[in-house]
Design an enzyme around this catalytic site. Structure first.
Site, PDB file in Angstrom:
ATOM      1  N   VAL A   1       0.848  -1.149   0.058  1.00  0.00           N
ATOM      2  CA  VAL A   1      -0.033   0.180   0.032  1.00  0.00           C
ATOM      3  C   VAL A   1       1.057   1.157   0.076  1.00  0.00           C
ATOM      4  CG1 VAL A   1      -1.886  -1.078   0.965  1.00  0.00           C
ATOM      5  CG2 VAL A   1      -0.316  -0.228   2.509  1.00  0.00           C
ATOM      6  N   THR A   2       0.168   2.449  -0.167  1.00  0.00           N
ATOM      7  CA  THR A   2       0.874   3.673  -0.705  1.00  0.00           C
ATOM      8  C   THR A   2       1.844   4.182   0.428  1.00  0.00           C
ATOM      9  OG1 THR A   2      -0.767   4.378  -2.027  1.00  0.00           O
ATOM     10  CG2 THR A   2       0.601   6.057  -1.262  1.00  0.00           C
TER      11      THR A   2
END
Length: 404
Positions: free
Chosen positions: A71-72
């Site tokens: 994820v980011t």
């Protein structure tokens, strides 16, 4: 002359030492670190990225494995610290710390609080401490004074700012006098990730977002050429993760597995962070732990070692990972339309990120294998001529980028 030779030898000795700062030479390249959020490795093969494809063909490139969870925020911080999320502390886009409370992307107070970030040292902090000016045109962590240090130039994240406007700000920084011009600049684009989430990785809207970012990359290159800086700039293009197609037909409903009131959901979707409510631990573990079709759940101490996750206090008591393309949802937060997601097993083909390096010293046409997101920070440090803290990356993984 002998004194100059001695000085040069001393500088080279210091450059090989991990404890003493170096003096950065004016001959060092300018370095542009460009992130395209959610840009899956195989997007580069779709024939819609002439500018990125040219950089790849003229430079070094290869797919890159993200850290888990894919994820980011965790992966952007991994890219600049060389540490897996378990070691730099940003273990999720949303997380809970016993002392600091709750962190989320939209919580500006948390995002700008250095205490969330201080477990790792991003490359701009390393560089600034060694006299190298840096600038961040958006990057997770860059709005906080991590370990008491900020980039020389930075901007608070503004999602409404167009890609071209972001490029133009970076080029304006390149117009500064040499003593104020940043040697390391980061540039971040988010629209490919947004389009992928809303429409899926194969949708026309996602293709249009890819084309838009590619055009902005072309604008950056032309702007550097107009300033006479292109030939002395190493452009490093990365992404934080890929994207997998999802649909309402590939959803597991948590309510069908256990009473949702028995758990605190910290973060959910492709990867789900859960803490049992006090007194219901045994009930939750009986219901969740183990494997079922399309879903695996573990205690934090039993997360598979290859994920390098589970020792940090911010990792929740239980982690559930869905099969790529599947989601774990609740009746209160249903999945109603096709789209895209990430966060899955970091070895899944759909999660693979991109790595491109182009510029002076980069071997033309070099194809790379077995790159990991933790390898980027030591590569940047080598380009900048600074000594970075030892991390989880292997410098030898990127030696081929510049070794002829």
């Amino acid at each position: 002359m002998l004194n100059r030779l001695a000085g040069l030898c001393l500088a080279l000795l210091l450059a090989a030492c991990a404890t003493t700062p170096v003096t950065v030479s004016d001959e060092r390249p300018l370095v542009m670190l460009v992130s395209i959020d959610g840009f899956r490795a195989d997007y580069l093969d779709r024939g819609i990225t002439p500018n990125l494809s040219r950089l790849a063909a003229e430079g070094a490139t290869g797919p890159m494995r993200p850290s888990f969870p894919s994820v980011t925020f965790p992966n952007h911080y991994t890219l600049v610290t060389g540490l897996h999320p378990d070691h730099h502390g940003i273990v999720g886009n949303t997380m809970i710390d016993a002392e600091l409370g709750r962190f989320s992307l939209g919580n500006q107070q948390a995002v700008t609080d250095r205490r969330w970030w201080d477990q790792g040292e991003p490359i701009w902090v390393t560089a600034e401490r060694q006299g190298v000016k840096t600038a961040t045109m958006f990057w997770p962590g860059s709005e906080a004074d991590i370990r008491g240090v900020r980039p020389s130039l930075w901007a608070p994240f503004d999602k409404s700012m167009t890609g071209d406007a972001r490029v133009d700000q970076v080029l304006a920084w390149m117009d500064l006098p040499q003593d104020r011009r940043p040697q390391l600049t980061t540039l971040y684009f988010d629209i490919v990730d947004t389009a992928g989430h809303h429409n899926g990785p194969d949708a026309p809207e996602t293709a249009e977002a890819i084309r838009s970012v590619d055009a902005s990359i072309g604008r950056l290159g032309e702007g550097l050429k107009a300033r006479g800086l292109y030939e002395r700039t190493v452009i490093v293009v990365v992404s934080d993760h890929g994207m997998a197609a999802t649909s309402p037909e590939r959803v597991l409903v948590l309510d069908d597995i256990l009473d949702p009131a028995a758990v605190q959901i910290v973060y959910g979707g492709a990867v789900t962070f859960l803490n049992p409510v006090e007194g219901r631990e045994a009930e939750v573990e009986r219901a969740l732990l183990g494997s079922r079709p399309h879903l695996d759940c573990w205690r934090k101490s039993e997360i598979p070692a290859r994920f390098v996750l589970g020792s940090n206090p911010r990792v929740p008591a239980i982690l559930c990972a869905a099969e790529p393309g599947w989601l774990l949802a609740t009746r209160d937060w249903p999945v109603t339309k096709p789209g895209g997601a990430h966060g899955y097993d970091n070895q899944a083909p759909e999660m693979q990120a991109i790595f491109i390096a182009h510029g002076p010293g980069v071997v033309r046409g070099r194809r790379l294998r077995d790159l990991d997101s933790v390898d980027v920070q030591p590569f940047l440090a080598r380009l900048l001529g600074v000594q970075a803290p030892r991390g989880d990356g292997r410098p030898k993984d990127t030696e081929a980028v510049t070794r002829r």
